[in-house]
Design a protein around this motif. Structure first.
Motif, short mmCIF file in Angstrom:
data_model
loop_
_atom_site.label_atom_id
_atom_site.label_comp_id
_atom_site.label_asym_id
_atom_site.label_seq_id
_atom_site.Cartn_x
_atom_site.Cartn_y
_atom_site.Cartn_z
N HIS A 208 -9.22 6.30 -2.41
CA HIS A 208 -9.48 5.52 -1.20
C HIS A 208 -8.23 5.46 -0.32
O HIS A 208 -8.33 5.46 0.91
CB HIS A 208 -9.93 4.10 -1.58
CG HIS A 208 -11.21 4.05 -2.33
ND1 HIS A 208 -12.43 3.89 -1.71
CD2 HIS A 208 -11.46 4.15 -3.66
CE1 HIS A 208 -13.39 3.89 -2.63
NE2 HIS A 208 -12.83 4.04 -3.82
N ALA A 209 -7.06 5.40 -0.98
CA ALA A 209 -5.81 5.37 -0.21
C ALA A 209 -5.60 6.67 0.53
O ALA A 209 -5.08 6.69 1.66
CB ALA A 209 -4.64 5.09 -1.15
N ALA A 210 -6.02 7.81 -0.07
CA ALA A 210 -5.83 9.10 0.59
C ALA A 210 -6.63 9.22 1.88
O ALA A 210 -6.25 9.95 2.81
CB ALA A 210 -6.20 10.23 -0.36
N GLU A 211 -7.76 8.49 1.96
CA GLU A 211 -8.60 8.55 3.16
C GLU A 211 -7.90 7.94 4.38
O GLU A 211 -8.28 8.20 5.51
CB GLU A 211 -9.92 7.84 2.91
CG GLU A 211 -10.76 8.47 1.80
CD GLU A 211 -12.00 7.66 1.49
OE1 GLU A 211 -12.15 6.56 2.10
OE2 GLU A 211 -12.81 8.10 0.66
N ILE A 212 -6.88 7.11 4.14
CA ILE A 212 -6.19 6.44 5.25
C ILE A 212 -5.37 7.43 6.07
O ILE A 212 -4.98 7.15 7.20
CB ILE A 212 -5.31 5.30 4.70
CG1 ILE A 212 -6.19 4.29 3.95
CG2 ILE A 212 -4.54 4.60 5.79
CD1 ILE A 212 -5.41 3.17 3.29
N ALA A 213 -5.15 8.64 5.52
CA ALA A 213 -4.40 9.66 6.26
C ALA A 213 -5.09 10.05 7.56
O ALA A 213 -4.46 10.64 8.45
CB ALA A 213 -4.19 10.89 5.38
N GLU A 214 -6.39 9.73 7.68
CA GLU A 214 -7.12 10.08 8.90
C GLU A 214 -6.56 9.38 10.14
O GLU A 214 -6.84 9.80 11.27
CB GLU A 214 -8.59 9.71 8.75
CG GLU A 214 -8.84 8.20 8.76
CD GLU A 214 -10.31 7.84 8.64
OE1 GLU A 214 -10.81 7.22 9.61
OE2 GLU A 214 -10.93 8.15 7.61
N LEU A 215 -5.76 8.34 9.96
CA LEU A 215 -5.19 7.63 11.11
C LEU A 215 -4.09 8.42 11.79
O LEU A 215 -3.64 8.05 12.87
CB LEU A 215 -4.66 6.26 10.67
CG LEU A 215 -5.74 5.25 10.22
CD1 LEU A 215 -5.09 3.98 9.72
CD2 LEU A 215 -6.69 4.94 11.38
N GLY A 216 -3.61 9.49 11.17
CA GLY A 216 -2.69 10.39 11.84
C GLY A 216 -1.22 10.11 11.66
O GLY A 216 -0.41 10.60 12.46
N PHE A 217 -0.86 9.38 10.62
CA PHE A 217 0.56 9.10 10.36
C PHE A 217 1.04 9.73 9.06
O PHE A 217 1.98 9.26 8.44
CB PHE A 217 0.81 7.59 10.33
CG PHE A 217 0.58 6.91 11.64
CD1 PHE A 217 1.53 6.97 12.65
CD2 PHE A 217 -0.60 6.24 11.89
CE1 PHE A 217 1.32 6.35 13.87
CE2 PHE A 217 -0.83 5.62 13.11
CZ PHE A 217 0.13 5.68 14.11
N GLY A 218 0.38 10.82 8.66
CA GLY A 218 0.79 11.52 7.47
C GLY A 218 0.23 10.90 6.20
O GLY A 218 -0.63 10.02 6.22
N GLU A 219 0.73 11.39 5.07
CA GLU A 219 0.26 10.91 3.77
C GLU A 219 0.73 9.46 3.57
O GLU A 219 1.91 9.15 3.73
CB GLU A 219 0.82 11.78 2.65
CG GLU A 219 0.33 11.38 1.27
CD GLU A 219 0.92 12.27 0.19
OE1 GLU A 219 0.67 11.99 -1.00
OE2 GLU A 219 1.63 13.23 0.55
N PRO A 220 -0.19 8.57 3.23
CA PRO A 220 0.20 7.16 3.10
C PRO A 220 1.05 6.90 1.85
O PRO A 220 0.92 7.60 0.84
CB PRO A 220 -1.14 6.42 3.02
CG PRO A 220 -2.09 7.44 2.47
CD PRO A 220 -1.63 8.77 3.01
N LEU A 221 1.89 5.90 1.97
CA LEU A 221 2.63 5.41 0.80
C LEU A 221 1.72 4.47 0.02
O LEU A 221 1.11 3.57 0.61
CB LEU A 221 3.90 4.68 1.24
CG LEU A 221 4.86 5.45 2.15
CD1 LEU A 221 6.04 4.56 2.53
CD2 LEU A 221 5.34 6.71 1.46
N ILE A 222 1.64 4.66 -1.28
CA ILE A 222 0.74 3.89 -2.12
C ILE A 222 1.52 2.80 -2.83
O ILE A 222 2.60 3.05 -3.38
CB ILE A 222 0.02 4.80 -3.13
CG1 ILE A 222 -0.83 5.84 -2.40
CG2 ILE A 222 -0.83 4.00 -4.09
CD1 ILE A 222 -1.48 6.85 -3.32
N VAL A 223 0.97 1.60 -2.85
CA VAL A 223 1.65 0.50 -3.54
C VAL A 223 0.66 -0.64 -3.76
O VAL A 223 -0.33 -0.78 -3.04
CB VAL A 223 2.86 0.00 -2.72
CG1 VAL A 223 2.41 -0.73 -1.47
CG2 VAL A 223 3.76 -0.89 -3.56
N SER A 224 0.94 -1.41 -4.78
CA SER A 224 0.20 -2.64 -5.05
C SER A 224 1.22 -3.76 -5.25
O SER A 224 2.04 -3.71 -6.16
CB SER A 224 -0.68 -2.50 -6.30
OG SER A 224 -1.21 -3.77 -6.67
#
Length: 602
Positions: A208-224
């Motif tokens: 689900h976190a990988a889908e956030i890349a669609e916003l156009g700012f590259g691969e997201p940083l994952i954290v909890s």
């Protein structure tokens, strides 16, 4: 370069404050599911460890901002007295814009469990167009901008200008283009932006976190932030993205003075901080309870660095409306505990209330140097008071001492945070109190002073017992701590301790700061050794061995246990060396208090 700033932005309830607390390793921001909880810019300076062992750490200032787009919770637009909280929208947006505009890196937070929402897409668009990093105009400036835009409207059929397009934007995108563009097209320049997928509590949320890349700012940083999932990888990536500050600026990250600004609601705390900062660093509003977090504001005061801790305005606990106010009270208490000096603001236009008395008690229990600041003095100076007399500083100070008698030693400052009257003098006074709280007095001077006080007026009781002081020493600073070893601690009742403290204030350099006096009896070991010394040649020391180690006895009475075994001659020589040579003449003791006290005696 100065200390890098990293802004944390996003819509409400995506975990910005939780991420801030995880990075700082402390409860810096208030975390609550209520929309609009964070209003001001909450900052924390963090020393980030390098990814590789032996590398150089980096210092950065992280800035937590309010959730963009929603500033009041559903059904909670108005507070309990009818104030419209939506009036704070412009101020909160200005704080967010200021954080982005001055940032070296922007962390755009998106909730991985909720997915990409229309609000996230709108914020992403504003960030790409660099329209979220310019301060929105307020009040007259906004109205003037509208008139200017209306005058610049093109004729019918002409393409709309950027300013006209911005006029039609509502709600979350309500930033005027006239305030985002800069000469030479520099509005397109700005800090780098990295997207952060928050609430990735386990492997099942990584997709689900990988889908956030669609916003156009590259691969997201994952954290909890909840369970620290991918925390190390996240911090390593932030470390690599953060510019390196100069060694001089890194050393200046430590403040020379921490000042907690406390007071009841609308006492003028945020206005005072803004006056010192020279900018609207805090949201100052007539609406009570605007400030919620304890916000650190760094100032350069000459060649020194001062951190002003603006806290939430306190009111009676029975009037608390929600859990956020309890969190704010906790942050206020933490601010007092970690500060060097406290500024207790009193509103000169109102009477001293129970809230003021409660705050004074909080400062007393924390043993913090305090300045009683009478704010808004320009509004009451020269006016006729309740008894038909002109209000003067001397008369008001007398009234203040009577109402807050627990802080009788604290200096009083009459100032106006809005006009700047005596603001710098108040800060200078805070520096002076900090120096007083760090002062040290030699043991010899203390012993002579205590002996003269006891000769003049010593404690006694109806049974004819008189106090005898064996030795006195200063065993701590901030607050100055004076430890007295006596024969009967119960003779030193609260009334006599107050008398003793007043004499200390008169004779020692602690006239305006709290002093802690510790009165204790000699330890059993000390009493037995003195008894053995008084016995002279008739005193015998016997050594016996058992399962609990070696024990010593003086005339058949147990003295104590020795942790390591030794011969009887060695043990007897150790006992009769320093501790058996104790004398009652206090002037002959050494100057170093460490010879007499352990750390737990403080």
């Amino acid at each position: 370069m100065p200390i890098p700033r990293i802004a944390i932005v996003g819509r409400p309830n995506v975990g910005k404050s939780s991420l801030m607390n995880m990075i700082a390793g402390a409860k810096v921001s208030i975390v609550d599911p209520t929309a609009g909880t964070t209003r001001d810019r909450v900052t924390a300076i963090v020393d980030m460890d390098p990814p590789v062992k032996g590398g150089e750490s980096k210092v950065a200032e992280f800035v937590d901002t309010g959730g963009f787009g929603v500033y009041v919770a559903d059904g909670a637009r108005f507070d309990e007295v009818g104030n419209d909280l939506a009036m704070l929208t412009d101020d909160i947006e200005s704080q967010i814009a200021n954080a982005i505009e001055n940032a070296d890196l922007v962390l755009f937070c998106v909730d991985a469990q909720a997915g990409v929402t229309p609000a996230d897409q709108e914020i992403a668009r504003l960030l790409r167009e660099r329209r979220l990093g310019s301060k929105p105009a307020r009040g007259k400036a906004r109205r003037a901008t509208r008139r200017k835009d209306a005058a610049a409207e093109p004729a019918d059929g002409a393409p709309p200008t950027d300013a006209k397009r911005a006029k039609g934007v509502k709600g979350i995108a309500g930033i005027k283009a006239a305030h985002t563009e800069a000469p030479g097209g520099s509005s397109r320049d700005g800090p780098p932006i990295r997207i952060v997928a928050t609430k990735v509590d386990g492997p099942k949320w990584e997709a689900h976190a990988a889908e956030i890349a669609e916003l156009g700012f590259g691969e997201p940083l994952i954290v909890s932030s909840k369970n620290n999932y991918f925390r190390r990888e996240f911090m390593n990536e932030v470390w690599s993205l953060t510019p390196r500050a100069t060694p001089e600026e890194s050393r200046r990250s430590a403040a020379d003075l921490l000042v907690a600004v406390i007071g009841k609601r609308n006492a003028g705390k945020s206005t005072l901080v803004n006056t010192l900062a020279g900018e609207p660093r805090m949201i100052a509003s007539e609406i009570p309870g605007t400030t919620r977090d304890a916000v650190d504001v760094r100032l350069e005061y000459g060649d020194r660095v001062v951190v002003m801790i603006d806290t939430a305005g306190l009111r009676r606990k029975r009037s608390f409306q929600n859990q956020i106010e309890w969190y704010a009270l906790d942050r206020l208490q933490r601010a007092v505990d970690r500060s060097d000096v406290v500024l207790l603001l009193v509103d000169a236009t109102e009477k001293i209330s129970q809230v003021d008395e409660h705050l004074a008690q909080m400062v007393q229990k924390a043993f913090k140097p305090c300045v009683l600041v009478v704010n808004k003095w320009d509004a009451v100076q020269g006016r006729v008071g309740a008894h038909g007399r002109v209000v003067t500083p001397a008369a008001y100070e007398k009234y203040l001492r009577r109402e807050l008698n627990g802080l009788a030693h604290a200096p009083v400052s009459f100032m106006s945070g809005e006009s700047g009257l005596n603001v710098r003098a108040t800060l200078d006074l805070a520096f002076d109190l900090r120096e007083q709280s760090r002062a040290r007095v030699t043991t010899g001077k203390l012993n002579r002073l205590v002996r003269s006080i006891l000769d003049t007026r010593g404690p006694s009781d109806v049974r004819g017992r008189f106090a005898k002081v064996y030795y006195v020493a200063q065993t701590g600073v901030e607050p100055p701590t004076i430890t007295m070893v006596v024969n009967h601690p119960d003779l030193f009742r609260p009334g006599y301790l107050r008398f003793l403290m007043n004499r200390f204030r008169e004779e020692l350099p602690f006239g305006e700061v709290p002093v802690r006096i510790v009165v204790r009896k000699r330890r059993q070991r000390e009493d037995d050794l003195v008894a053995a010394d008084e016995g002279g040649d008739g005193a015998t020391i016997r050594v016996s061995r058992g399962r609990k180690g070696v024990r010593q006895r003086v005339e058949g009475k147990r003295v104590g246990a020795v942790s390591k075994p030794g011969t009887p001659d060695e043990l007897g020589e150790e006992l009769l060396s320093d501790e058996l040579s104790e004398v009652v003449d206090v002037d002959q003791f050494a100057e170093d208090p460490d010879e007499y006290f352990d750390d737990d005696d403080e």
